[in-house]
Write a protein that holds these residues in place. Structure first.
Motif, PDB file in Angstrom:
ATOM      1  N   LEU A 192       8.518  12.325  10.550  1.00  0.00           N
ATOM      2  CA  LEU A 192       9.347  11.306   9.913  1.00  0.00           C
ATOM      3  C   LEU A 192      10.068  10.467  10.963  1.00  0.00           C
ATOM      4  O   LEU A 192      10.607  10.984  11.940  1.00  0.00           O
ATOM      5  N   GLU A 193      10.091   9.172  10.727  1.00  0.00           N
ATOM      6  CA  GLU A 193      10.917   8.278  11.533  1.00  0.00           C
ATOM      7  C   GLU A 193      12.353   8.354  11.018  1.00  0.00           C
ATOM      8  O   GLU A 193      12.593   8.572   9.833  1.00  0.00           O
ATOM      9  N   GLU A 194      13.308   8.146  11.924  1.00  0.00           N
ATOM     10  CA  GLU A 194      14.702   8.105  11.507  1.00  0.00           C
ATOM     11  C   GLU A 194      14.917   6.932  10.546  1.00  0.00           C
ATOM     12  O   GLU A 194      14.293   5.893  10.709  1.00  0.00           O
ATOM     13  N   PRO A 195      15.737   7.096   9.525  1.00  0.00           N
ATOM     14  CA  PRO A 195      16.644   8.211   9.242  1.00  0.00           C
ATOM     15  C   PRO A 195      16.058   9.282   8.324  1.00  0.00           C
ATOM     16  O   PRO A 195      16.806   9.985   7.641  1.00  0.00           O
ATOM     17  N   GLY A 196      14.751   9.417   8.275  1.00  0.00           N
ATOM     18  CA  GLY A 196      14.139  10.434   7.429  1.00  0.00           C
ATOM     19  C   GLY A 196      14.035   9.992   5.986  1.00  0.00           C
ATOM     20  O   GLY A 196      13.753   8.835   5.703  1.00  0.00           O
ATOM     21  N   ILE A 197      14.244  10.924   5.075  1.00  0.00           N
ATOM     22  CA  ILE A 197      14.128  10.643   3.641  1.00  0.00           C
ATOM     23  C   ILE A 197      15.502  10.243   3.110  1.00  0.00           C
ATOM     24  O   ILE A 197      16.437  11.043   3.110  1.00  0.00           O
ATOM     25  N   VAL A 198      15.587   8.996   2.670  1.00  0.00           N
ATOM     26  CA  VAL A 198      16.856   8.452   2.182  1.00  0.00           C
ATOM     27  C   VAL A 198      16.560   7.482   1.046  1.00  0.00           C
ATOM     28  O   VAL A 198      15.415   7.040   0.880  1.00  0.00           O
ATOM     29  N   PRO A 199      17.563   7.121   0.260  1.00  0.00           N
ATOM     30  CA  PRO A 199      17.355   6.025  -0.690  1.00  0.00           C
ATOM     31  C   PRO A 199      16.913   4.771   0.066  1.00  0.00           C
ATOM     32  O   PRO A 199      17.341   4.536   1.214  1.00  0.00           O
ATOM     33  N   VAL A 200      16.062   3.966  -0.550  1.00  0.00           N
ATOM     34  CA  VAL A 200      15.463   2.835   0.160  1.00  0.00           C
ATOM     35  C   VAL A 200      16.498   1.884   0.758  1.00  0.00           C
ATOM     36  O   VAL A 200      16.260   1.275   1.803  1.00  0.00           O
ATOM     37  N   SER A 201      17.641   1.745   0.106  1.00  0.00           N
ATOM     38  CA  SER A 201      18.674   0.841   0.624  1.00  0.00           C
ATOM     39  C   SER A 201      19.290   1.348   1.917  1.00  0.00           C
ATOM     40  O   SER A 201      19.925   0.577   2.657  1.00  0.00           O
ATOM     41  N   ASN A 219      14.048  -1.795  -3.183  1.00  0.00           N
ATOM     42  CA  ASN A 219      12.712  -1.305  -2.863  1.00  0.00           C
ATOM     43  C   ASN A 219      11.904  -2.378  -2.147  1.00  0.00           C
ATOM     44  O   ASN A 219      11.246  -2.117  -1.140  1.00  0.00           O
ATOM     45  N   ARG A 220      11.948  -3.590  -2.669  1.00  0.00           N
ATOM     46  CA  ARG A 220      11.206  -4.694  -2.060  1.00  0.00           C
ATOM     47  C   ARG A 220      11.711  -4.965  -0.639  1.00  0.00           C
ATOM     48  O   ARG A 220      10.923  -5.214   0.277  1.00  0.00           O
ATOM     49  N   ALA A 221      13.023  -4.889  -0.461  1.00  0.00           N
ATOM     50  CA  ALA A 221      13.589  -5.141   0.857  1.00  0.00           C
ATOM     51  C   ALA A 221      13.172  -4.072   1.860  1.00  0.00           C
ATOM     52  O   ALA A 221      12.946  -4.368   3.040  1.00  0.00           O
ATOM     53  N   MET A 222      13.052  -2.819   1.400  1.00  0.00           N
ATOM     54  CA  MET A 222      12.605  -1.781   2.323  1.00  0.00           C
ATOM     55  C   MET A 222      11.161  -2.019   2.757  1.00  0.00           C
ATOM     56  O   MET A 222      10.800  -1.789   3.923  1.00  0.00           O
ATOM     57  N   LEU A 223      10.306  -2.447   1.836  1.00  0.00           N
ATOM     58  CA  LEU A 223       8.929  -2.776   2.218  1.00  0.00           C
ATOM     59  C   LEU A 223       8.934  -3.752   3.382  1.00  0.00           C
ATOM     60  O   LEU A 223       8.228  -3.558   4.380  1.00  0.00           O
ATOM     61  N   GLN A 224       9.719  -4.789   3.275  1.00  0.00           N
ATOM     62  CA  GLN A 224       9.744  -5.814   4.318  1.00  0.00           C
ATOM     63  C   GLN A 224      10.278  -5.252   5.633  1.00  0.00           C
ATOM     64  O   GLN A 224       9.720  -5.520   6.709  1.00  0.00           O
ATOM     65  N   VAL A 268      -0.469   2.860   6.078  1.00  0.00           N
ATOM     66  CA  VAL A 268      -0.684   2.896   4.631  1.00  0.00           C
ATOM     67  C   VAL A 268       0.667   2.721   3.946  1.00  0.00           C
ATOM     68  O   VAL A 268       1.621   3.457   4.221  1.00  0.00           O
ATOM     69  N   MET A 269       0.742   1.736   3.045  1.00  0.00           N
ATOM     70  CA  MET A 269       1.971   1.443   2.317  1.00  0.00           C
ATOM     71  C   MET A 269       1.773   1.833   0.851  1.00  0.00           C
ATOM     72  O   MET A 269       0.920   1.267   0.159  1.00  0.00           O
ATOM     73  N   LEU A 270       2.536   2.819   0.402  1.00  0.00           N
ATOM     74  CA  LEU A 270       2.515   3.249  -0.998  1.00  0.00           C
ATOM     75  C   LEU A 270       3.912   3.002  -1.562  1.00  0.00           C
ATOM     76  O   LEU A 270       4.729   3.906  -1.689  1.00  0.00           O
ATOM     77  N   VAL A 271       4.183   1.753  -1.858  1.00  0.00           N
ATOM     78  CA  VAL A 271       5.529   1.322  -2.220  1.00  0.00           C
ATOM     79  C   VAL A 271       5.641   1.189  -3.734  1.00  0.00           C
ATOM     80  O   VAL A 271       4.972   0.346  -4.344  1.00  0.00           O
ATOM     81  N   ALA A 272       6.459   2.049  -4.318  1.00  0.00           N
ATOM     82  CA  ALA A 272       6.717   2.029  -5.769  1.00  0.00           C
ATOM     83  C   ALA A 272       5.423   2.078  -6.577  1.00  0.00           C
ATOM     84  O   ALA A 272       5.260   1.367  -7.558  1.00  0.00           O
ATOM     85  N   VAL A 273       4.505   2.945  -6.176  1.00  0.00           N
ATOM     86  CA  VAL A 273       3.246   3.070  -6.907  1.00  0.00           C
ATOM     87  C   VAL A 273       2.954   4.517  -7.316  1.00  0.00           C
ATOM     88  O   VAL A 273       2.397   4.763  -8.395  1.00  0.00           O
ATOM     89  N   LEU A 274       3.338   5.494  -6.503  1.00  0.00           N
ATOM     90  CA  LEU A 274       3.009   6.881  -6.813  1.00  0.00           C
ATOM     91  C   LEU A 274       3.710   7.389  -8.062  1.00  0.00           C
ATOM     92  O   LEU A 274       3.240   8.340  -8.696  1.00  0.00           O
ATOM     93  N   HIS A 275       4.821   6.764  -8.451  1.00  0.00           N
ATOM     94  CA  HIS A 275       5.487   7.236  -9.667  1.00  0.00           C
ATOM     95  C   HIS A 275       4.764   6.792 -10.942  1.00  0.00           C
ATOM     96  O   HIS A 275       5.225   7.080 -12.040  1.00  0.00           O
ATOM     97  N   PHE A 276       3.629   6.126 -10.781  1.00  0.00           N
ATOM     98  CA  PHE A 276       2.768   5.847 -11.930  1.00  0.00           C
ATOM     99  C   PHE A 276       1.615   6.846 -12.014  1.00  0.00           C
ATOM    100  O   PHE A 276       0.696   6.685 -12.833  1.00  0.00           O
ATOM    101  N   VAL A 297       6.222   5.447   2.058  1.00  0.00           N
ATOM    102  CA  VAL A 297       6.241   5.730   0.623  1.00  0.00           C
ATOM    103  C   VAL A 297       7.634   5.445   0.068  1.00  0.00           C
ATOM    104  O   VAL A 297       8.637   5.813   0.689  1.00  0.00           O
ATOM    105  N   THR A 298       7.684   4.802  -1.087  1.00  0.00           N
ATOM    106  CA  THR A 298       8.914   4.743  -1.874  1.00  0.00           C
ATOM    107  C   THR A 298       8.577   5.253  -3.269  1.00  0.00           C
ATOM    108  O   THR A 298       7.445   5.091  -3.741  1.00  0.00           O
TER     109      THR A 298
END
Length: 269
Positions: free
Chosen positions: A235-244, A57-62, A157-165, A191-192
Protein backbone atom coordinates in the motif's frame (compact mmCIF):
# COMPACT_ATOMS: atom_id res chain seq x y z
CA UNK A 1 -31.24 16.18 -19.76
CA UNK A 2 -31.56 13.23 -22.07
CA UNK A 3 -35.17 12.20 -22.69
CA UNK A 4 -34.48 8.59 -23.62
CA UNK A 5 -34.64 8.90 -27.42
CA UNK A 6 -30.87 8.66 -27.87
CA UNK A 7 -30.65 5.67 -25.57
CA UNK A 8 -33.43 3.86 -27.39
CA UNK A 9 -31.62 4.35 -30.69
CA UNK A 10 -28.54 2.73 -29.16
CA UNK A 11 -30.53 -0.25 -27.92
CA UNK A 12 -30.32 0.82 -24.27
CA UNK A 13 -33.17 0.07 -21.87
CA UNK A 14 -33.77 3.59 -20.60
CA UNK A 15 -36.44 2.40 -18.17
CA UNK A 16 -33.77 0.81 -15.93
CA UNK A 17 -31.33 2.91 -13.93
CA UNK A 18 -27.65 2.38 -14.74
CA UNK A 19 -24.86 3.14 -12.23
CA UNK A 20 -22.76 5.19 -14.68
CA UNK A 21 -25.68 7.40 -15.65
CA UNK A 22 -26.86 7.79 -12.04
CA UNK A 23 -23.32 8.80 -11.06
CA UNK A 24 -23.33 11.28 -13.94
CA UNK A 25 -26.55 12.75 -12.52
CA UNK A 26 -25.04 13.13 -9.04
CA UNK A 27 -22.05 14.92 -10.53
CA UNK A 28 -24.34 17.38 -12.30
CA UNK A 29 -24.07 15.85 -15.78
CA UNK A 30 -26.77 15.67 -18.44
CA UNK A 31 -26.16 12.21 -19.86
CA UNK A 32 -28.87 10.40 -17.93
CA UNK A 33 -32.50 9.33 -18.23
CA UNK A 34 -35.57 9.60 -16.04
CA UNK A 35 -34.97 6.20 -14.42
CA UNK A 36 -31.43 7.22 -13.49
CA UNK A 37 -32.62 10.46 -11.94
CA UNK A 38 -35.42 8.74 -10.04
CA UNK A 39 -32.97 6.20 -8.65
CA UNK A 40 -30.47 8.93 -7.84
CA UNK A 41 -33.10 11.00 -6.05
CA UNK A 42 -34.16 8.03 -3.92
CA UNK A 43 -30.56 7.54 -2.80
CA UNK A 44 -30.32 11.24 -1.97
CA UNK A 45 -33.50 11.09 0.11
CA UNK A 46 -32.10 8.20 2.13
CA UNK A 47 -28.48 9.44 2.13
CA UNK A 48 -28.45 13.24 1.67
CA UNK A 49 -24.65 13.46 1.50
CA UNK A 50 -24.24 10.96 -1.33
CA UNK A 51 -23.27 13.67 -3.81
CA UNK A 52 -20.44 14.64 -1.46
CA UNK A 53 -19.16 11.07 -1.67
CA UNK A 54 -19.49 11.01 -5.46
CA UNK A 55 -17.49 14.21 -5.85
CA UNK A 56 -14.85 13.04 -3.36
CA UNK A 57 -14.54 9.74 -5.22
CA UNK A 58 -14.07 11.48 -8.55
CA UNK A 59 -11.44 13.77 -7.06
CA UNK A 60 -9.47 10.83 -5.70
CA UNK A 61 -9.40 9.24 -9.16
CA UNK A 62 -7.79 12.38 -10.51
CA UNK A 63 -5.27 12.63 -7.65
CA UNK A 64 -4.39 8.94 -7.93
CA UNK A 65 -3.72 9.17 -11.66
CA UNK A 66 -1.64 12.30 -11.13
CA UNK A 67 0.33 10.58 -8.36
CA UNK A 68 0.92 7.43 -10.39
CA UNK A 69 1.98 9.31 -13.53
CA UNK A 70 4.02 12.10 -11.95
CA UNK A 71 5.52 10.41 -8.89
CA UNK A 72 5.61 6.71 -9.82
CA UNK A 73 6.24 7.02 -13.56
CA UNK A 74 3.25 4.98 -14.76
CA UNK A 75 2.47 5.45 -18.44
CA UNK A 76 -0.24 2.80 -18.92
CA UNK A 77 -3.70 2.83 -17.34
CA UNK A 78 -6.55 0.31 -17.49
CA UNK A 79 -9.64 2.16 -16.21
CA UNK A 80 -12.45 -0.36 -15.64
CA UNK A 81 -15.94 0.97 -15.00
CA UNK A 82 -14.94 4.37 -16.28
CA UNK A 83 -18.41 5.91 -16.37
CA UNK A 84 -19.51 8.79 -18.55
CA UNK A 85 -16.88 11.36 -19.56
CA UNK A 86 -16.52 14.44 -17.38
CA UNK A 87 -13.74 16.92 -16.61
CA UNK A 88 -10.20 15.58 -16.08
CA UNK A 89 -10.69 12.01 -17.18
CA UNK A 90 -7.91 9.48 -16.63
CA UNK A 91 -6.19 10.01 -19.98
CA UNK A 92 -6.35 13.80 -19.66
CA UNK A 93 -4.61 13.75 -16.28
CA UNK A 94 -2.02 11.18 -17.40
CA UNK A 95 -1.32 12.76 -20.79
CA UNK A 96 -0.95 16.18 -19.21
CA UNK A 97 2.09 14.70 -17.47
CA UNK A 98 3.25 12.63 -20.44
CA UNK A 99 1.47 13.01 -23.80
CA UNK A 100 2.57 9.48 -24.72
CA UNK A 101 0.62 7.83 -21.89
CA UNK A 102 -1.70 5.04 -22.98
CA UNK A 103 -5.16 4.51 -21.50
CA UNK A 104 -7.82 1.85 -22.02
CA UNK A 105 -11.31 2.59 -20.77
CA UNK A 106 -13.77 -0.23 -20.03
CA UNK A 107 -17.49 -0.03 -19.33
CA UNK A 108 -20.55 -2.18 -19.96
CA UNK A 109 -22.95 0.66 -20.85
CA UNK A 110 -23.21 1.28 -24.62
CA UNK A 111 -24.00 4.95 -23.94
CA UNK A 112 -20.73 5.34 -22.07
CA UNK A 113 -18.78 3.95 -24.98
CA UNK A 114 -20.62 6.09 -27.51
CA UNK A 115 -19.83 9.26 -25.58
CA UNK A 116 -16.28 8.16 -24.85
CA UNK A 117 -15.44 7.62 -28.49
CA UNK A 118 -16.88 11.01 -29.35
CA UNK A 119 -15.41 13.04 -26.49
CA UNK A 120 -12.24 11.40 -25.19
CA UNK A 121 -9.57 12.40 -27.66
CA UNK A 122 -6.05 11.23 -27.01
CA UNK A 123 -3.06 13.53 -26.99
CA UNK A 124 -0.77 13.26 -30.00
CA UNK A 125 1.72 10.48 -29.37
CA UNK A 126 -0.42 8.77 -26.77
CA UNK A 127 -3.26 6.30 -27.14
CA UNK A 128 -6.79 6.04 -25.81
CA UNK A 129 -8.94 2.99 -26.44
CA UNK A 130 -12.45 1.98 -25.35
CA UNK A 131 -13.76 -1.49 -24.62
CA UNK A 132 -17.40 -2.38 -24.10
CA UNK A 133 -16.85 -5.21 -21.62
CA UNK A 134 -17.88 -6.38 -18.17
CA UNK A 135 -15.76 -6.48 -15.02
CA UNK A 136 -17.14 -9.95 -14.34
CA UNK A 137 -15.10 -11.20 -17.31
CA UNK A 138 -11.51 -10.12 -16.52
CA UNK A 139 -9.96 -12.47 -19.08
CA UNK A 140 -11.84 -10.79 -21.93
CA UNK A 141 -10.81 -7.33 -20.69
CA UNK A 142 -7.17 -8.32 -20.43
CA UNK A 143 -7.19 -9.96 -23.85
CA UNK A 144 -8.62 -6.91 -25.60
CA UNK A 145 -6.55 -4.41 -23.59
CA UNK A 146 -3.36 -6.00 -24.91
CA UNK A 147 -4.05 -4.37 -28.27
CA UNK A 148 -3.20 -1.02 -26.66
CA UNK A 149 -1.22 -1.79 -23.50
CA UNK A 150 2.11 -3.58 -23.16
CA UNK A 151 1.76 -6.03 -20.29
CA UNK A 152 5.51 -6.54 -20.08
CA UNK A 153 5.64 -3.00 -18.64
CA UNK A 154 3.87 -1.67 -15.52
CA UNK A 155 0.14 -0.99 -15.82
CA UNK A 156 -2.09 0.90 -13.40
CA UNK A 157 -5.47 -0.78 -12.99
CA UNK A 158 -8.17 1.65 -11.83
CA UNK A 159 -11.26 0.11 -10.19
CA UNK A 160 -12.97 3.30 -9.08
CA UNK A 161 -16.48 2.97 -7.65
CA UNK A 162 -17.18 -0.19 -9.63
CA UNK A 163 -16.57 -3.22 -7.39
CA UNK A 164 -19.55 -2.36 -5.20
CA UNK A 165 -21.74 -3.37 -8.14
CA UNK A 166 -20.46 -6.94 -7.73
CA UNK A 167 -22.81 -8.41 -5.11
CA UNK A 168 -21.94 -11.10 -2.58
CA UNK A 169 -19.50 -11.61 0.25
CA UNK A 170 -16.09 -12.35 -1.23
CA UNK A 171 -17.32 -11.94 -4.82
CA UNK A 172 -15.02 -9.04 -5.71
CA UNK A 173 -11.77 -10.67 -4.62
CA UNK A 174 -11.36 -13.30 -7.39
CA UNK A 175 -12.00 -10.66 -10.08
CA UNK A 176 -9.31 -8.41 -8.64
CA UNK A 177 -6.94 -11.35 -8.23
CA UNK A 178 -7.28 -12.30 -11.90
CA UNK A 179 -6.52 -8.76 -13.01
CA UNK A 180 -3.56 -8.30 -10.66
CA UNK A 181 -2.08 -11.71 -11.50
CA UNK A 182 -1.80 -10.60 -15.13
CA UNK A 183 0.22 -7.49 -14.25
CA UNK A 184 4.02 -7.32 -14.23
CA UNK A 185 5.94 -6.18 -11.13
CA UNK A 186 5.85 -2.43 -10.64
CA UNK A 187 2.19 -2.24 -11.62
CA UNK A 188 -0.41 -0.57 -9.44
CA UNK A 189 -3.95 -1.18 -8.26
CA UNK A 190 -6.28 1.69 -7.34
CA UNK A 191 -9.64 0.84 -5.77
CA UNK A 192 -12.46 2.90 -4.30
CA UNK A 193 -15.52 1.25 -2.80
CA UNK A 194 -18.77 2.28 -1.10
CA UNK A 195 -19.08 1.34 2.57
CA UNK A 196 -21.56 1.64 5.40
CA UNK A 197 -18.78 1.51 7.99
CA UNK A 198 -19.45 5.10 9.03
CA UNK A 199 -23.24 4.98 8.82
CA UNK A 200 -25.50 4.79 11.87
CA UNK A 201 -27.56 1.58 12.25
CA UNK A 202 -30.74 3.14 10.88
CA UNK A 203 -28.98 4.13 7.64
CA UNK A 204 -27.50 0.67 7.24
CA UNK A 205 -30.97 -0.80 7.66
CA UNK A 206 -32.42 1.71 5.18
CA UNK A 207 -29.94 0.59 2.54
CA UNK A 208 -30.54 -3.08 3.31
CA UNK A 209 -34.25 -2.50 2.69
CA UNK A 210 -33.53 -0.75 -0.60
CA UNK A 211 -31.43 -3.71 -1.74
CA UNK A 212 -34.09 -6.21 -0.67
CA UNK A 213 -36.69 -4.27 -2.65
CA UNK A 214 -34.47 -4.14 -5.75
CA UNK A 215 -34.03 -0.36 -5.54
CA UNK A 216 -30.28 -0.41 -4.88
CA UNK A 217 -27.59 -2.15 -6.93
CA UNK A 218 -24.83 -1.20 -4.47
CA UNK A 219 -23.19 -3.89 -2.33
CA UNK A 220 -21.21 -1.96 0.30
CA UNK A 221 -18.18 -3.64 1.84
CA UNK A 222 -16.44 -3.09 5.15
CA UNK A 223 -12.82 -2.21 5.66
CA UNK A 224 -11.68 -5.80 6.29
CA UNK A 225 -13.09 -7.13 3.01
CA UNK A 226 -11.81 -4.05 1.20
CA UNK A 227 -8.33 -4.61 2.63
CA UNK A 228 -8.28 -8.20 1.33
CA UNK A 229 -8.26 -6.82 -2.22
CA UNK A 230 -4.70 -5.62 -1.60
CA UNK A 231 -3.27 -8.80 -0.06
CA UNK A 232 0.23 -9.37 -1.41
CA UNK A 233 0.57 -5.77 -2.57
CA UNK A 234 2.34 -2.82 -0.96
CA UNK A 235 0.00 0.00 0.00
CA UNK A 236 1.08 3.54 -0.76
CA UNK A 237 0.71 6.06 2.05
CA UNK A 238 -1.68 6.86 3.65
CA UNK A 239 -2.97 3.31 3.18
CA UNK A 240 -6.68 2.57 3.37
CA UNK A 241 -8.64 5.73 4.10
CA UNK A 242 -11.83 7.45 2.99
CA UNK A 243 -11.25 8.80 -0.51
CA UNK A 244 -11.32 12.42 0.67
CA UNK A 245 -8.34 11.66 2.95
CA UNK A 246 -6.15 10.01 0.30
CA UNK A 247 -3.37 12.52 -0.40
CA UNK A 248 -5.74 15.54 -0.40
CA UNK A 249 -4.65 18.68 -2.19
CA UNK A 250 -3.17 21.33 0.06
CA UNK A 251 -5.89 23.41 1.67
CA UNK A 252 -8.67 21.06 0.60
CA UNK A 253 -11.66 20.86 2.91
CA UNK A 254 -12.08 17.32 4.26
CA UNK A 255 -15.75 16.38 4.79
CA UNK A 256 -16.81 14.10 7.65
CA UNK A 257 -16.25 10.39 6.96
CA UNK A 258 -19.97 9.67 7.31
CA UNK A 259 -20.61 12.05 4.38
CA UNK A 260 -18.04 10.38 2.12
CA UNK A 261 -18.64 6.68 2.88
CA UNK A 262 -16.15 5.46 0.25
CA UNK A 263 -12.92 3.62 1.05
CA UNK A 264 -9.92 4.22 -1.18
CA UNK A 265 -6.37 2.93 -1.57
CA UNK A 266 -3.49 2.58 -4.04
CA UNK A 267 -1.01 -0.30 -3.93
CA UNK A 268 2.05 -1.54 -5.82
CA UNK A 269 2.64 -5.08 -7.05
Amino acid sequence: MTDGTEGSQLGIDTSVAHPARRYNYWLGGKDNFAADRESGDEFVRQFPSIRTGARANRAMLQRAVRFLAAERGLRQFLDIGTGLPTADNTHEVAQRIDPEARVVYVDNDPLVMTHARALLTSAKGGATAYLEADLREPAAILREARATLDFTQPVAVMLVAVLHFIPGDGAALPLVRELVDALPPGSYLTVTHATTDFAPPEKREAHAQMRAAGRSDVWPRGRDEFAELFDGLTLEEPGIVPVSEWRPDEGAEIPPRRDVAVWGAVARK
